[in-house]
Write an enzyme that holds these catalytic residues in place. Structure first.
Site, PDB file in Angstrom:
ATOM      1  N   ARG A 251      35.229  66.165  22.153  1.00 52.84           N
ATOM      2  CA  ARG A 251      33.869  66.354  22.763  1.00 52.84           C
ATOM      3  C   ARG A 251      33.317  67.616  22.373  1.00 52.84           C
ATOM      4  NH1 ARG A 251      34.182  66.965  28.613  1.00 52.84           N
ATOM      5  NH2 ARG A 251      33.742  68.918  28.106  1.00 52.84           N
ATOM      6  N   HIS A 255      30.657  68.234  29.252  1.00 56.90           N
ATOM      7  CA  HIS A 255      30.550  67.036  29.759  1.00 56.90           C
ATOM      8  C   HIS A 255      29.293  66.305  29.744  1.00 56.90           C
ATOM      9  CE1 HIS A 255      31.753  63.060  31.718  1.00 56.90           C
ATOM     10  NE2 HIS A 255      30.788  63.684  32.812  1.00 56.90           N
ATOM     11  N   TYR A 264      36.707  76.014  31.603  1.00 51.58           N
ATOM     12  CA  TYR A 264      37.936  75.107  31.560  1.00 51.58           C
ATOM     13  C   TYR A 264      38.341  74.993  30.077  1.00 51.58           C
ATOM     14  CZ  TYR A 264      34.766  71.111  30.907  1.00 51.58           C
ATOM     15  OH  TYR A 264      33.781  70.191  30.366  1.00 51.58           O
TER      16      TYR A 264
END
Ligand SMILES: Cc1ncc(C[n+]2csc(CCOP(=O)(O)OP(=O)(O)O)c2C)c(N)n1
Ligand SMILES: [Mg+2]
Length: 335
Positions: A251, A255, A264
Site C-alpha cells: 500500500r 490507509h 508507524y
C-alpha cells in the site's frame, strides 16, 4: 533449418500487443482516478478517500477476466482498479466521494469505497471487514445450483483473512467446489499493524487445508496476476471449483485520507517499494518488447488525464444527494 523464435512471456499466456495495452490503460486509469480523488479530498471537496495506489496490478490483472454483468464481484474498499476494469467509470467514483445523488453505489449516501453497480453485478460490501466472503460463496453456490457458468470474484486485504467469515467461506467453497475466487491483496499493513503481527504463516498455503489450490504471486507484476487469475477463472467456469490467490503487494499511500502513516512506517520503506511500482514496471516490459514507446506513453497518459479531468468536472457539477434521502433504504418509508 529455420530457427523458431522463442515465445516471450506474454505470448505464452496468449496475450498480444493490444491485450497488453488494455491492461496498461486499466492500471493507468486507476492511478489517475485515485490521484484525482486525493486532490478532491485535499481541496476539501471529498470528505474521505481510500487509495489503491501500488495495488493496480493485483486488481486489474484479475478483474480483466470477469464477464461483466454475468459474473459477480464482491470487492473491498480498496478495489478501485477492479471495479473500473469491470466497467464502473471514473465519474462513478467521483460522484461517490463527492456525495452526489447520481452515485450508483449509494446515491451519495454511502461511505466511499463501498462500490456497487447493479448492472455490472458489483455488490456493495458492508463496513465490517470480511463479510463479503460468505456472501460471495453463497452467490457461487447459487450459480452451481442453477447449473450456470458464472464465476464470483471476491477479495480483501491480508488482515481480512484473520476473521471467521473468511474461513467459513473458504470451507463452504471447498466442501461444495464452488466457482469462487478469493483474491487476497497482501499489502503488508492493516492500517498501522504490519502483516507479521496479523498473519500467521502463509495465506496461500491455507487453501490446501480447505481442499483447493492456493497460489502466491508477485502482486506488483501484472502478468503474474493475469496468469494465475486466468487459470483460476478457467477452473471455476469449467466446474473445477475455487482458487485462492495471494498477491504480495504494498500500500503506497496511507490507509485512508484520515490516516497519518508517518507514525508507524519509515519513508525509506515506501521509497523501496516505489521502485517496484507496478505501473513503471510494466512500462519497462512493454518498452523492452517494442509495444510502447515514449511518444505513445505520453499520448495514452494525456488521453487518460483528460478523461479523468472531464469525469471529475462533470461529477462536481452534478447535484448533491438530497438530505431528505438519508433514511431511504434504511427505514421503512411512510406510505
Ligand atoms: C470487523 C472489523 N474490524 C475492524 C475494522 C476496522 N478496519 C477497517 S480497515 C482495517 C484494516 C484491514 O486491513 P487489510 O485487510 O489488510 O486491508 P487493507 O486496508 O490493508 O487493504 C480495519 C482494521 C473493520 N472495518 N471491521
Ligand atoms: Mg493490508
Amino acid at each position: 533449418m529455420a530457427m523458431e523464435r522463442t515465445r516471450v512471456r506474454h505470448e505464452e499466456m496468449g496475450l498480444d500487443g493490444p491485450d497488453l495495452i488494455r491492461l496498461y490503460r486499466g492500471m493507468l486509469l486507476t492511478r489517475r482516478t485515485d490521484e484525482r480523488s486525493w486532490t478532491l479530498n485535499r481541496q476539501g471537496k471529498a470528505a474521505f478517500v481510500v487509495s489503491c495506489q501500488g495495488q493496480e496490478a493485483a486488481q486489474v490483472g484479475a478483474a480483466v477476466h470477469i464477464q461483466p454483468g454475468h459474473d459477480f464481484v464482491y470487492p473491498y474498499y480498496r478495489d478501485l482498479g477492479t471495479v473500473l476494469m469491470v466497467g464502473m467509470t471514473p465519474r462513478d467514483q467521483f460522484l461517490s466521494i463527492l456525495g452526489k445523488a447520481e452515485d450508483p453505489s449509494g446515491g451519495g449516501r454511502q461511505m466511499p469505497g463501498h462500490f456497487s453497480k447493479r448492472s455490472l453485478n458489483i455488490v456493495t460490501s458492508s463496513a465490517p471487514i470480511g463479510v463479503q466472503y460468505p456472501q460471495a460463496a453463497g452467490t457461487a453456490l447459487a450459480f452451481k445450483m442453477r447449473g450456470e457458468d458464472g464465476v464470483v470474484l471476491t477479495g480483501g486485504g491480508e488482515a481480512s483473512t484473520s476473521g471467521g467469515d473468511w474461513h467459513e467461506a473458504m470451507n463452504m467453497a471447498g466442501i461444495h467446489d464452488l466457482p469462487v475466487i478469493f483474491l487476497i491483496q497482501n499489502n503488508a499493513y492493516a492500517i498501522s499493524v504490519p502483516a507479521e503481527k496479523q498473519v500467521a504463516g502463509s495465506i496461500a498455503k491455507r487453501a490446501e487445508g480447505y481442499g483447493f489450490p492456493g497460489v502466491e504471486v508477485d502482486g506488483n507484476d501484472i502478468l503474474s496476476v493475469y496468469e494465475a487469475s486466468k487459470e483460476a477463472f478457467e477452473r471455476a467456469r469449467n466446474g473445477g471449483g475455487p482458487t485462492l490467490i495471494e498477491a504480495k503487494t504494498y500500500r503506497m499511500r496511507a490507509h485512508s485520507s484520515d490516516d497519518d502513516d508517518r507514525r508507524y512506517r519509515e519513508s525509506s520503506e515506501i521509497e523501496e517499494w516505489r521502485l517496484k511500482d507496478p505501473i513503471p514496471r510494466f512500462e519497462g516490459y512493454l518498452e523492452e518488447h517494442g509495444i510502447l514507446d515514449a511518444t505513445q506513453k505520453e499520448a495514452i497518459d494525456e488521453e487518460i488525464k483528460a478523461e479523468v479531468r472531464e469525469a471529475s468536472d462533470s461529477a462536481e457539477a452534478a447535484e448533491y444527494a438530497d438530505p431528505e434521502s438519508i433514511f431511504r433504504g434504511v427505514y421503512a418509508e411512510r406510505g
